[in-house]
Design a protein around this motif. Structure first.
Motif, PDB file in Angstrom:
ATOM      1  N   PRO A 286      31.981  -9.590  58.514  1.00 30.84           N
ATOM      2  CA  PRO A 286      32.812  -8.322  58.266  1.00 30.84           C
ATOM      3  C   PRO A 286      33.335  -8.760  56.807  1.00 30.84           C
ATOM      4  N   GLY A 287      33.376  -7.745  56.062  1.00 32.69           N
ATOM      5  CA  GLY A 287      33.928  -7.791  54.492  1.00 32.69           C
ATOM      6  C   GLY A 287      32.836  -8.109  53.663  1.00 32.69           C
ATOM      7  N   THR A 288      31.564  -8.284  53.839  1.00 30.66           N
ATOM      8  CA  THR A 288      30.566  -8.719  53.256  1.00 30.66           C
ATOM      9  C   THR A 288      29.798  -7.322  52.554  1.00 30.66           C
ATOM     10  N   GLU A 289      29.632  -7.292  51.318  1.00 32.92           N
ATOM     11  CA  GLU A 289      29.036  -6.181  50.684  1.00 32.92           C
ATOM     12  C   GLU A 289      27.571  -6.271  50.895  1.00 32.92           C
ATOM     13  N   ILE A 290      26.894  -5.197  51.367  1.00 29.47           N
ATOM     14  CA  ILE A 290      25.544  -5.354  51.289  1.00 29.47           C
ATOM     15  C   ILE A 290      24.726  -4.220  50.740  1.00 29.47           C
ATOM     16  N   LYS A 291      23.395  -4.251  50.498  1.00 31.86           N
ATOM     17  CA  LYS A 291      22.724  -3.047  49.939  1.00 31.86           C
ATOM     18  C   LYS A 291      21.471  -3.012  50.573  1.00 31.86           C
ATOM     19  N   ILE A 292      21.048  -1.833  51.051  1.00 35.59           N
ATOM     20  CA  ILE A 292      19.803  -1.655  51.549  1.00 35.59           C
ATOM     21  C   ILE A 292      18.718  -1.660  50.486  1.00 35.59           C
ATOM     22  N   LYS A 293      17.734  -2.641  50.318  1.00 36.19           N
ATOM     23  CA  LYS A 293      16.772  -2.556  49.510  1.00 36.19           C
ATOM     24  C   LYS A 293      15.342  -1.735  49.833  1.00 36.19           C
ATOM     25  N   GLY A 294      15.129  -1.560  51.151  1.00 35.50           N
ATOM     26  CA  GLY A 294      14.199  -0.994  51.403  1.00 35.50           C
ATOM     27  C   GLY A 294      13.544  -1.221  52.821  1.00 35.50           C
ATOM     28  N   ARG A 295      12.312  -0.781  53.380  1.00 38.80           N
ATOM     29  CA  ARG A 295      11.950  -0.933  54.589  1.00 38.80           C
ATOM     30  C   ARG A 295      10.553  -1.358  54.547  1.00 38.80           C
ATOM     31  N   ALA A 296      10.089  -1.968  55.483  1.00 43.31           N
ATOM     32  CA  ALA A 296       8.840  -2.773  55.683  1.00 43.31           C
ATOM     33  C   ALA A 296       7.766  -1.501  55.586  1.00 43.31           C
ATOM     34  N   PRO A 297       6.449  -1.666  55.352  1.00 42.49           N
ATOM     35  CA  PRO A 297       5.600  -0.611  55.419  1.00 42.49           C
ATOM     36  C   PRO A 297       5.617   0.273  56.731  1.00 42.49           C
ATOM     37  N   LEU A 298       5.918  -0.338  57.704  1.00 49.82           N
ATOM     38  CA  LEU A 298       5.825   0.347  59.049  1.00 49.82           C
ATOM     39  C   LEU A 298       7.294   0.724  59.451  1.00 49.82           C
ATOM     40  N   TYR A 299       8.405   1.145  58.233  1.00 54.69           N
ATOM     41  CA  TYR A 299       9.553   1.300  58.381  1.00 54.69           C
ATOM     42  C   TYR A 299      10.547   0.568  59.266  1.00 54.69           C
ATOM     43  N   ASP A 300       9.950  -0.708  59.259  1.00 58.25           N
ATOM     44  CA  ASP A 300      10.839  -1.890  60.214  1.00 58.25           C
ATOM     45  C   ASP A 300       9.950  -3.192  59.999  1.00 58.25           C
ATOM     46  N   PRO A 301      10.747  -4.257  59.601  1.00 51.95           N
ATOM     47  CA  PRO A 301      11.968  -4.638  59.275  1.00 51.95           C
ATOM     48  C   PRO A 301      12.539  -3.776  58.327  1.00 51.95           C
ATOM     49  N   ILE A 302      14.149  -3.983  58.203  1.00 48.93           N
ATOM     50  CA  ILE A 302      14.823  -3.585  56.931  1.00 48.93           C
ATOM     51  C   ILE A 302      14.955  -4.900  55.902  1.00 48.93           C
ATOM     52  N   VAL A 303      14.777  -4.369  54.595  1.00 51.75           N
ATOM     53  CA  VAL A 303      15.281  -5.569  53.562  1.00 51.75           C
ATOM     54  C   VAL A 303      16.515  -5.310  52.928  1.00 51.75           C
ATOM     55  N   LEU A 304      17.648  -6.019  52.907  1.00 47.86           N
ATOM     56  CA  LEU A 304      18.920  -5.909  52.337  1.00 47.86           C
ATOM     57  C   LEU A 304      19.259  -6.977  51.397  1.00 47.86           C
ATOM     58  N   GLN A 305      20.029  -6.607  50.414  1.00 53.46           N
ATOM     59  CA  GLN A 305      20.600  -7.670  49.512  1.00 53.46           C
ATOM     60  C   GLN A 305      22.028  -8.110  50.034  1.00 53.46           C
ATOM     61  N   VAL A 306      22.390  -9.362  50.111  1.00 51.43           N
ATOM     62  CA  VAL A 306      23.767  -9.741  50.709  1.00 51.43           C
ATOM     63  C   VAL A 306      23.866 -10.768  49.364  1.00 51.43           C
TER      64      VAL A 306
END
Lengths: 79, 753
Positions: free
Chosen positions: A37-57
């Protein structure tokens, strides 16, 4: 401010983690990787099959499955 | 005086240092810099996580350095974490170097804090300072050192910067006999008071105190640590149950009041402690934090929805081309060398059992295996580049959705790739690599299906058959074989996960490390280590097996009257020609200078010799077995020679080539005329492309070699699974080969006119 699940976030959307709603092994693993909790994140995208998710922490990149992002609550700005 | 000298003696004894830290923090690079080539890879006793050890000389002392597996936490989530934790607690190294990636300071310190909580002699290598600087971070390492109370040495492992200062700090630390007390941080009043109650109980009962500090035990109980609770249960079940009750009460209270869990409170407090440290002026950012870095730019294409899979395919195909193209010349040199040794030994030793053993059993057997060392070396070089650059993690990320469909995990890609998912691996380390999988079910499904992959030992068989029958489609056939092995392994995994090993899937959460240019030294060491493992196997197991197979193919020998019959036949042939012709044969060695009559005699004589050799082989143990099952194996297109070779292949797949080689050099008349086995097969009337393809499929899927079977049994904890893999795989392989061979024969595909 709007509280949603991480899996519902759009690509390139930013947010701040508000809660990790899972205990046990998965919860521990999520926290060990710096998602708390409290960590800022940003979604970078998703794998070719829309799963998993890539995010920047902070300065690193994590990947996690939709089913895991289901348990992470994130505060995002209203769209 | 006396005391002083013993103190000195101890100082001169070996010191042990452990390297610990997050994955991708540059730990192995630092290890390579410190130890150079003075290192070796083994396993931790009883389990199969790699144990890298090396030595370095510092101030006249010989220092043992252990490179612990990369971990994020000491939470016993993975076998790596358990290994690292057990090593630090049980082996008590004289010093621990914690490699911290300066550009990801906060998350790396999460592990550091846990080391401090454990109370071990710690020294921090603040690594990748250059990367942190380009990211606009300025770190005050002196301030960090003061706050944490441990030495912090800035390093850049890739260029060996700071190495000497680091070792000096470690030597300095080891020189005083300081007691290291565990760091105590507050986890919030609720957790803290539960901890105090537990610590009191633990100390009173002297519970596990010989191994762990009381606070550590209590903390692990609160974190619901399976390993610690199991140890406690065994030691004192009554107290263990009481401690669990305290945890349960705390957990209920936290759920009711704060909607959280004890382990979450503990983790959050650690991060809070780290943030408090960093805010005391340890880190300063000089420019935009959200700037796009090179790694992000690369990822825009490399894991992109459309270009990602294309790039991945191109990388894998490129790896094949690289491996095959560059290894061709050195393979030829090695082959030529062994042909020379073969000829030397054949002329130096008198004909008979000894010559046969040395030439056919030893030289050809080992030569056949070593001939493929260049292939394996180039393949591993390619894989090391993919691993060290960070690309392999992207492959796991892109393939996870697919692997999950088959009841596996994104991390199953590593065991698959190590086993030969990128052709040229080995199922033995592959089965061991499955250790990184946490869930028993996914792990079992992975380790039972990795033997289907295109391993390095099968490569010689395929390469030989390809150059005999598909010489114009080398790369395409190799690629097809690998694609087929993937499909089969995944289908088999799905089948197993639906039948024998049913169950839920486990957490994926993983880091995609920043792309890094691999260091030449690192690549060289990785490639050499793996190639050396293969050579060692060739030198020991394969040599023994090769001799065993030779014995099976030599004994029992032909009965005397049969031998006599062939000898008489040759004698009769001799006397049918004038004495001058026979004389010519015994004098002139160069065949081209022989008269036509002498050449005709020689051909007839060797024809008889061939018949004798074939009769001898049929008479041998292996021959009898091969012939006995020919009735069944012919459905897949295999004759008795192939059957013998396949039996040998259970010992190790590369033995198939050497056994076929022995079979043909002993039993075939015209071996002298051909340079290699593949040419012999290409000209044999018993062979055609269809039979070769059927054999390739069978070799790909049938029973794993016995070393793999033993490894599977050990890794799965039961011989049942070892036997299962032998039977299950052989049945599948035979069914596929029969279908392909029969369909091909019926449709007339791949048969010679």
């Amino acid at each position: 401010m709007n509280r949603i699940k991480m899996r519902e976030m759009d690509d390139n959307q930013k947010g701040v983690i508000s809660a990790i709603k899972v205990a046990g092994e998965l919860g521990r693993r999520i926290r060990d990787m710096g998602l708390i909790p409290g960590t800022e994140i940003k979604i970078k995208g998703r794998a070719p099959l829309y799963d998993p998710i890539v995010l920047q922490v902070k300065k690193y990149i994590l990947a996690l499955r939709n089913s895991e992002a289901e348990h992470i609550m994130v505060d995002v700005d209203e769209q | 005086m006396n005391n002083n000298s013993t103190g000195k003696m101890q100082m001169q004894a070996d010191k042990q240092i452990a390297l610990a830290g997050n994955p991708n923090s540059g730990k192995t690079t630092l290890f390579n810099e410190l130890t150079g080539s003075r290192q070796h890879v083994g396993n931790y006793p009883g389990i199969t996580v790699e144990k890298k050890q090396g030595t370095c000389i510092q101030d006249g002392y010989k220092i043992n350095i252990v490179d612990l597996p990369g971990i994020y936490s000491l939470s016993a989530y993975s076998i790596e974490e358990v290994v690292a934790r057990d090593f630090l607690i049980n082996e008590k190294p004289n010093a621990v170097i914690d490699i911290v990636d300066a550009s990801n300071l906060e998350r790396n310190l999460y592990l550091t804090i846990q080391f401090l909580e454990l109370g071990i002699p710690l020294c921090i290598a603040l690594n990748m300072m250059d990367e942190a600087e380009t990211r606009g971070m300025r770190i005050d390492e002196k301030r960090l050192s003061r706050i944490l109370g441990v030495a912090v040495i800035p390093t850049v492992a890739r260029s060996a910067k700071g190495k000497d200062q680091l070792m000096a700090a470690v030597m300095e630390m080891m020189s005083h006999n300081k007691e290291y007390t565990p760091l105590e941080i507050s986890y919030g009043s609720d957790v803290d008071s539960a901890l105090l109650t537990m610590i009191k109980e633990i100390i009173t009962a002297d519970f596990l105190t010989e191994r762990y500090a009381a606070r550590w035990t209590a903390l692990k109980y609160l974190e619901n640590d399976a390993q610690m609770i199991a140890a406690g249960q065994e030691k004192n079940p009554v107290l263990s149950a009481r401690l669990l009750k305290i945890r349960e009460k705390l957990a209920r209270h936290l759920k009711d009041t704060l909607d959280t869990y004890p382990e979450a409170m503990i983790a959050d407090s650690r991060y809070g402690y780290i943030n408090a440290i960093l805010k005391q002026g340890v880190v300063q950012y000089s420019h935009d934090e959200n700037k796009l870095y090179l790694s992000d730019k690369i990822d825009k294409f490399v894991i992109h929805r459309f270009s990602g899979p294309l790039i991945m395919t191109a990388v894998l195909v490129g790896l094949y081309q690289f491996t095959f193209a560059y290894s061709e010349a050195p393979i030829k040199w090695i082959e030529a060398f062994f042909e020379w040794v073969h000829a030397m030994a054949a002329s130096a030793l008198p004909p008979g059992l000894l010559q046969s053993l040395v030439v056919s059993g030893i030289i050809d057997g080992v030569g056949g295996v070593l001939g493929f060392v260049p292939l394996i070396m180039f393949m591993f070089l390619g894989i090391s580049i993919l691993e060290d650059s960070g690309y392999i993690a992207r492959v796991a990320f892109m393939l996870d959705r697919v692997f999950r469909m088959f009841g596996l995990h994104g991390n199953s890609v590593m065991p698959y790739i190590v086993s030969g998912g990128i052709a040229g691996g080995c199922a033995v380390p592959g089965v061991m690599a499955a250790r990184t999988l946490k869930s028993q079910k996914e792990r079992l499904a992975t380790l039972l299906t990795v033997p289907f992959m295109n391993c390095g030992a099968k490569l010689p068989v395929f390469a030989m058959l390809i150059s005999a029958f598909f010489v114009n489609h080398k790369a395409q056939i190799m690629f097809a074989i690998t694609a087929i092995s993937w499909a089969m392994a995944l289908l088999a995994a799905k089948f197993l996960r639906l039948t024998v090993i049913k169950g839920e899937s486990t957490p994926f959460v993983m880091e995609l490390p920043p792309y890094r240019l691999p260091t030449v030294k690192g690549l060289f060491i990785h490639t050499w280590e793996r190639t050396w493992q293969y050579i060692k196997k060739a030198g020991t197991v394969i040599l023994g097996i090769s001799i065993l197979v030779w014995a099976m193919m030599t004994f029992p020998q032909l009965p005397e009257e049969k031998e006599l019959m062939f000898a008489q036949e040759q004698l009769a042939m001799h006397s049918a020609y004038p004495a001058a012709v026979a004389n010519e044969l015994s004098i002139k060695i160069d065949q081209k200078k022989l008269s036509s009559a002498a050449q005709a005699l020689k051909k007839k004589l060797s024809h008889i010799e061939g018949k004798r050799a074939e009769a001898a082989l049929r008479h041998s143990l292996a021959g009898r077995f091969g012939i006995a099952i020919e009735g069944i194996s012919k459905w897949a297109g295999f004759d008795w020679r192939t059957n013998i070779a396949l039996v040998g292949g259970f010992a190790a797949k590369e033995v198939i080539v050497s056994t076929l080689g022995i079979a043909y050099s002993l039993a075939d008349i015209d071996t002298e005329a051909f340079d290699s086995l593949s040419e012999t097969l290409a000209h044999s009337p018993n062979w055609n492309p269809l039979a070769a393809f059927s054999l390739m499929l069978f070799v790909l899927f049938y029973a794993p070699c016995f070393i793999t079977v033993v490894t599977i049994a050990r890794e799965s904890g039961s011989w049942k699974w070892g036997f299962f893999s032998m039977v299950f795989n052989t049945i599948i392989a035979f069914m596929i080969s029969v279908v392909v061979f029969q369909a091909g024969s019926f449709l007339g595909i791949g048969i010679r006119p």
